[in-house]
Scaffold this motif. Sequence first.
Motif, PDB file in Angstrom:
ATOM      1  N   SER A   1       3.567   2.425   6.691  1.00 24.85           N
ATOM      2  CA  SER A   1       4.438   1.441   7.326  1.00 24.85           C
ATOM      3  C   SER A   1       5.366   0.793   6.300  1.00 24.85           C
ATOM      4  CB  SER A   1       3.613   0.389   8.057  1.00 24.85           C
ATOM      5  OG  SER A   1       2.702  -0.188   7.155  1.00 24.85           O
ATOM      6  N   CYS A   2       5.057   0.914   5.003  1.00 26.06           N
ATOM      7  CA  CYS A   2       5.928   0.347   3.972  1.00 26.06           C
ATOM      8  C   CYS A   2       6.440   1.372   2.954  1.00 26.06           C
ATOM      9  CB  CYS A   2       5.194  -0.747   3.199  1.00 26.06           C
ATOM     10  SG  CYS A   2       4.752  -2.162   4.211  1.00 26.06           S
ATOM     11  N   HIS A   3       5.631   2.396   2.655  1.00 19.79           N
ATOM     12  CA  HIS A   3       5.984   3.314   1.570  1.00 19.79           C
ATOM     13  C   HIS A   3       6.352   4.709   2.082  1.00 19.79           C
ATOM     14  CE1 HIS A   3       4.523   0.842  -1.809  1.00 19.79           C
ATOM     15  NE2 HIS A   3       3.522   0.492  -1.035  1.00 19.79           N
TER      16      HIS A   3
ATOM     17  N   ALA B   1      10.526  -7.948  -2.073  1.00 13.11           N
ATOM     18  CA  ALA B   1       9.965  -6.904  -2.951  1.00 13.11           C
ATOM     19  C   ALA B   1      10.181  -5.532  -2.319  1.00 13.11           C
ATOM     20  CB  ALA B   1       8.481  -7.148  -3.178  1.00 13.11           C
ATOM     21  N   LEU B   2      10.418  -4.537  -3.176  1.00 16.29           N
ATOM     22  CA  LEU B   2      10.689  -3.184  -2.678  1.00 16.29           C
ATOM     23  C   LEU B   2       9.435  -2.332  -2.784  1.00 16.29           C
ATOM     24  CD1 LEU B   2      12.877  -1.104  -1.791  1.00 16.29           C
ATOM     25  CD2 LEU B   2      13.101  -0.522  -4.215  1.00 16.29           C
ATOM     26  N   PRO B   3       8.935  -1.828  -1.655  1.00 19.08           N
ATOM     27  CA  PRO B   3       7.800  -0.906  -1.754  1.00 19.08           C
ATOM     28  C   PRO B   3       8.304   0.439  -2.298  1.00 19.08           C
ATOM     29  CG  PRO B   3       8.146  -1.687   0.519  1.00 19.08           C
ATOM     30  CD  PRO B   3       9.353  -2.064  -0.266  1.00 19.08           C
TER      31      PRO B   3
ATOM     32  N   ALA C   1       4.117   8.249 -12.563  1.00 18.86           N
ATOM     33  CA  ALA C   1       5.072   7.274 -13.083  1.00 18.86           C
ATOM     34  C   ALA C   1       4.372   6.129 -13.815  1.00 18.86           C
ATOM     35  CB  ALA C   1       5.917   6.712 -11.941  1.00 18.86           C
ATOM     36  N   ARG C   2       3.094   5.961 -13.596  1.00 16.06           N
ATOM     37  CA  ARG C   2       2.357   4.881 -14.259  1.00 16.06           C
ATOM     38  C   ARG C   2       1.380   5.487 -15.246  1.00 16.06           C
ATOM     39  NH1 ARG C   2       5.826   2.772 -12.217  1.00 16.06           N
ATOM     40  NH2 ARG C   2       5.934   1.157 -10.625  1.00 16.06           N
ATOM     41  N   GLU C   3       1.168   4.751 -16.356  1.00 18.48           N
ATOM     42  CA  GLU C   3       0.209   5.217 -17.347  1.00 18.48           C
ATOM     43  C   GLU C   3      -1.180   5.296 -16.718  1.00 18.48           C
ATOM     44  OE1 GLU C   3       0.391   2.843 -20.885  1.00 18.48           O
ATOM     45  OE2 GLU C   3      -1.286   4.002 -21.725  1.00 18.48           O
TER      46      GLU C   3
ATOM     47  N   LEU D   1      -5.445  -0.907  -8.766  1.00 21.67           N
ATOM     48  CA  LEU D   1      -4.511  -1.800  -8.071  1.00 21.67           C
ATOM     49  C   LEU D   1      -4.985  -2.061  -6.641  1.00 21.67           C
ATOM     50  CD1 LEU D   1      -1.534  -3.005  -8.573  1.00 21.67           C
ATOM     51  CD2 LEU D   1      -0.784  -1.114  -7.135  1.00 21.67           C
ATOM     52  N   MET D   2      -5.432  -0.998  -5.981  1.00 19.80           N
ATOM     53  CA  MET D   2      -5.897  -1.140  -4.603  1.00 19.80           C
ATOM     54  C   MET D   2      -7.120  -2.053  -4.521  1.00 19.80           C
ATOM     55  SD  MET D   2      -4.000   0.514  -2.581  1.00 19.80           S
ATOM     56  CE  MET D   2      -2.565   0.228  -3.561  1.00 19.80           C
ATOM     57  N   MET D   3      -7.971  -1.985  -5.566  1.00 23.84           N
ATOM     58  CA  MET D   3      -9.230  -2.741  -5.561  1.00 23.84           C
ATOM     59  C   MET D   3      -9.100  -4.073  -6.304  1.00 23.84           C
ATOM     60  SD  MET D   3     -11.294  -0.731  -3.930  1.00 23.84           S
ATOM     61  CE  MET D   3     -12.941  -1.325  -4.296  1.00 23.84           C
TER      62      MET D   3
ATOM     63  N   HIS E   1       0.400  -9.953 -12.714  1.00 22.10           N
ATOM     64  CA  HIS E   1      -0.589 -10.356 -11.691  1.00 22.10           C
ATOM     65  C   HIS E   1      -0.047 -10.826 -10.352  1.00 22.10           C
ATOM     66  CE1 HIS E   1      -3.422  -9.727 -14.820  1.00 22.10           C
ATOM     67  NE2 HIS E   1      -3.045 -10.775 -15.524  1.00 22.10           N
ATOM     68  N   GLN E   2       1.276 -11.071 -10.242  1.00 19.44           N
ATOM     69  CA  GLN E   2       1.810 -11.475  -8.936  1.00 19.44           C
ATOM     70  C   GLN E   2       2.423 -10.260  -8.290  1.00 19.44           C
ATOM     71  OE1 GLN E   2       3.270 -15.022  -7.816  1.00 19.44           O
ATOM     72  NE2 GLN E   2       3.567 -15.904  -9.844  1.00 19.44           N
ATOM     73  N   ILE E   3       1.940  -9.912  -7.136  1.00 19.50           N
ATOM     74  CA  ILE E   3       2.447  -8.707  -6.492  1.00 19.50           C
ATOM     75  C   ILE E   3       2.909  -9.011  -5.078  1.00 19.50           C
ATOM     76  CG2 ILE E   3       0.109  -7.940  -5.794  1.00 19.50           C
ATOM     77  CD1 ILE E   3       1.180  -5.020  -6.360  1.00 19.50           C
TER      78      ILE E   3
END
Length: 252
Positions: A58-60, A127-129, A138-140, A149-151, A175-177
């Motif tokens: 629904s967002c990504h 914020a852009l999903p 793309a992430r280390e 991140l999910m947890m 830490h702010q997402i």
Amino acid sequence: MRKIVLAAAAAFVLSSPVMAAEEIKPMKRTWTFDGVFGKFDKQQLQRGFQVYKEVCASCHSVQYLAFRNLQDIGYSEDQVKVIAAEYQVQDGPDENGDMFDRPGRASDRIPKPFANEQLARASNGGALPPDLSLMTKAREDGPNYVFSLMMGYTEPPKGFEILPGMSYNTYFPGHQIGMPQQITDDRVTYADGTKASAEQIASDVTAFLHWAAEPKLEVRHATGIRVVLFALLFTVLAFFYKRRLWARLEKH
Ligand code: HEC
């Protein structure tokens, strides 16, 4: 004494940006695709696709995936047609120059949730999903990061100011997402009957995203093994060839 106090104050001021940028390493998980013999677990990838579809989609977007790619994770051609037909895809223009919607086909890309970036931001408090198709690359330490991140949603520590509409996440830089917590126990009901703990869901969707980012991982691993075997074989052959050559030379 004043000097010491000043020096201490300076040290504190200088060190605080470093503290602010302190990096928290993601949790380490064991994945079926780890290591040179690593393989994807297709059942897990199918569960992960279910999570993507029911929670993240629904967002990504996953812009590089077409429905027919889902055959790689064990769906039959007919199953893929059924999955695709559940979506509406924009096509056109027709003979009047109008765009129109039709049911999806296997060859279509999986449709994006938002028509453009502005709409995506407007729907998510600015914020852009990001697109998720290459996210684990793309992430280390990508898969561990996405899982963490999910947890990683918790109450902010005392004194941490959270802006309205933002959430606190241990593993997100700063830490702010702008993404609220998505995964909790039983957020989905798995088609294959697997118990849907938060950890299971996070791990399945991460595996699915890693497959999306690197669908040829198994081929790459197999090629690597073949190259090593070939090099070994070549070494053995070279050894015997050298022995024969020298044996002949020594006769003369
Ligand atoms: C309600 C909308 C929404 C849903 C649903 C959602 N996300 Fe997000 N996601 C966002 C937004 C917004 C951001 C950008 C956050 C930011 O930059 O502060 C984001 C960012 C991310 C990021 C990037 C983090 C980074 O390091 O930049 C990942 C990975 C991610 N989401 C994964 C997922 C997964 C996996 C799911 C499904 C389980 C999901 N999201 C569901 C809105 C959503």
